[in-house]
Design a protein around this motif. Sequence first.
Motif, PDB file in Angstrom:
ATOM      1  N   MET A   1      55.266  74.354  24.931  1.00  0.00           N
ATOM      2  CA  MET A   1      53.938  74.694  25.437  1.00  0.00           C
ATOM      3  C   MET A   1      53.850  76.151  25.873  1.00  0.00           C
ATOM      4  SD  MET A   1      51.596  72.340  25.417  1.00  0.00           S
ATOM      5  CE  MET A   1      50.528  72.684  26.792  1.00  0.00           C
ATOM      6  N   GLY A   2      54.949  76.693  26.347  1.00  0.00           N
ATOM      7  CA  GLY A   2      54.925  78.064  26.827  1.00  0.00           C
ATOM      8  C   GLY A   2      55.238  79.096  25.763  1.00  0.00           C
ATOM      9  N   VAL A   3      55.588  78.643  24.561  1.00  0.00           N
ATOM     10  CA  VAL A   3      55.898  79.562  23.467  1.00  0.00           C
ATOM     11  C   VAL A   3      54.730  79.511  22.486  1.00  0.00           C
ATOM     12  CG1 VAL A   3      57.531  80.149  21.636  1.00  0.00           C
ATOM     13  CG2 VAL A   3      58.357  79.112  23.763  1.00  0.00           C
ATOM     14  N   PHE A   4      53.882  80.510  22.517  1.00  0.00           N
ATOM     15  CA  PHE A   4      52.643  80.478  21.749  1.00  0.00           C
ATOM     16  C   PHE A   4      52.891  80.363  20.242  1.00  0.00           C
ATOM     17  CE2 PHE A   4      50.878  83.136  25.438  1.00  0.00           C
ATOM     18  CZ  PHE A   4      50.595  81.990  26.153  1.00  0.00           C
ATOM     19  N   TYR A   5      53.996  80.897  19.782  1.00  0.00           N
ATOM     20  CA  TYR A   5      54.298  80.856  18.352  1.00  0.00           C
ATOM     21  C   TYR A   5      54.351  79.424  17.832  1.00  0.00           C
ATOM     22  CZ  TYR A   5      57.074  80.963  14.072  1.00  0.00           C
ATOM     23  OH  TYR A   5      57.539  80.765  12.795  1.00  0.00           O
ATOM     24  N   SER A   6      54.912  78.508  18.629  1.00  0.00           N
ATOM     25  CA  SER A   6      55.129  77.150  18.142  1.00  0.00           C
ATOM     26  C   SER A   6      54.455  76.078  19.002  1.00  0.00           C
ATOM     27  CB  SER A   6      56.636  76.856  18.073  1.00  0.00           C
ATOM     28  OG  SER A   6      57.235  77.038  19.352  1.00  0.00           O
ATOM     29  N   GLY A   8      51.559  74.827  19.030  1.00  0.00           N
ATOM     30  CA  GLY A   8      50.741  73.881  18.278  1.00  0.00           C
ATOM     31  C   GLY A   8      51.551  72.768  17.639  1.00  0.00           C
ATOM     32  N   ARG A   9      52.865  72.920  17.559  1.00  0.00           N
ATOM     33  CA  ARG A   9      53.723  71.878  16.980  1.00  0.00           C
ATOM     34  C   ARG A   9      54.206  70.877  18.028  1.00  0.00           C
ATOM     35  NH1 ARG A   9      57.585  75.825  13.262  1.00  0.00           N
ATOM     36  NH2 ARG A   9      55.880  76.874  12.140  1.00  0.00           N
ATOM     37  N   ASP A  10      53.914  71.150  19.285  1.00  0.00           N
ATOM     38  CA  ASP A  10      54.325  70.252  20.360  1.00  0.00           C
ATOM     39  C   ASP A  10      53.305  69.121  20.475  1.00  0.00           C
ATOM     40  OD1 ASP A  10      54.979  68.996  22.771  1.00  0.00           O
ATOM     41  OD2 ASP A  10      55.625  70.870  23.697  1.00  0.00           O
ATOM     42  N   PRO A  11      53.706  67.853  20.381  1.00  0.00           N
ATOM     43  CA  PRO A  11      52.752  66.739  20.447  1.00  0.00           C
ATOM     44  C   PRO A  11      51.890  66.761  21.709  1.00  0.00           C
ATOM     45  CG  PRO A  11      54.887  65.946  19.718  1.00  0.00           C
ATOM     46  CD  PRO A  11      55.083  67.381  20.134  1.00  0.00           C
ATOM     47  N   ILE A  12      52.437  67.271  22.812  1.00  0.00           N
ATOM     48  CA  ILE A  12      51.659  67.274  24.048  1.00  0.00           C
ATOM     49  C   ILE A  12      50.558  68.342  24.024  1.00  0.00           C
ATOM     50  CG2 ILE A  12      52.964  68.956  25.414  1.00  0.00           C
ATOM     51  CD1 ILE A  12      52.784  67.022  27.763  1.00  0.00           C
ATOM     52  N   PHE A  13      50.659  69.273  23.096  1.00  0.00           N
ATOM     53  CA  PHE A  13      49.682  70.350  23.009  1.00  0.00           C
ATOM     54  C   PHE A  13      48.269  69.796  22.777  1.00  0.00           C
ATOM     55  CE2 PHE A  13      47.320  73.583  20.615  1.00  0.00           C
ATOM     56  CZ  PHE A  13      47.551  74.721  21.358  1.00  0.00           C
ATOM     57  N   TYR A  14      48.155  68.826  21.874  1.00  0.00           N
ATOM     58  CA  TYR A  14      46.839  68.253  21.569  1.00  0.00           C
ATOM     59  C   TYR A  14      46.264  67.548  22.794  1.00  0.00           C
ATOM     60  CZ  TYR A  14      43.234  65.352  19.445  1.00  0.00           C
ATOM     61  OH  TYR A  14      42.044  64.742  19.161  1.00  0.00           O
ATOM     62  N   ALA A  15      47.085  66.749  23.478  1.00  0.00           N
ATOM     63  CA  ALA A  15      46.605  66.033  24.664  1.00  0.00           C
ATOM     64  C   ALA A  15      46.218  67.001  25.776  1.00  0.00           C
ATOM     65  CB  ALA A  15      47.685  65.066  25.158  1.00  0.00           C
TER      66      ALA A  15
END
Length: 242
Positions: A1-6, A8-15
């Motif tokens: 979540m704290g690494v902007f590059y990736s 969007g690949r974290d499942p919690i990002f959408y929630a």
Amino acid sequence: MGVFYSAGRDPIFYAHHGNIDRMWYLWKNNFGGQDITDTDWLDSSFLFYDEKQRLVRVTVRDSLDTALLGYDYQSVDIPWIAPTYKPTPRFPAKTKPQVSSAELSTKFPATLDSTISVEVARPEEVRNRSDAEKAKQEEVLVIRGIEFPANVLVKFDVYVNDDASSPSGPDKSEFVGSFVHVRHRNDHIIKTKLTLGITQLLEDLRAAKEGSVVVTLVPRNGEGKITIGGLSIELSSCKSDC
């Protein structure tokens, strides 16, 4: 979540972002909030691929009404929305501060490696204000000079006039708020401050006339990595900050 590059690949990002949108929706529909009207912002656009893999341009104004986007949010019980809901004080035996207001300038900056209680003086002008004056200026607790490495998960909770050995929860008036930082990839030092409104809180705690309050900081993550520069109580114009 704290690494902007990736992120969007974290499942919690959408929630996470779905809930941010939901809170904006609740603010608009329950508290009279208004979307930004600046046309430069509304007409800003982004390129996406649609469900048929076609490149399409979407503006900000296209995304403001969830009904037009084809979805709504589930209606669930949210106690804090009710006008009658408010935290309740527990009035514990107030912790004796480890640092008096007279020692603030000599004991800080300090490393937050364990729970610490600090007496913070209240300016004379905040203690005898009328309701009209309180409506114009919010009394705020300022925790300044917060420093920590960007690659460390940081969280600490803030309490006023609470029992430091057994701090209360968010349903109690003594709990003021939290500072949270999601760790980033870089290890540079972040410098910031935390400002928390306490006008109503002090009314609830029957401390509106007191010359000082005891502020307790409880580290939850990042102990020993956080530096606190100092604490103060100030007035902030409600026109811009409340």
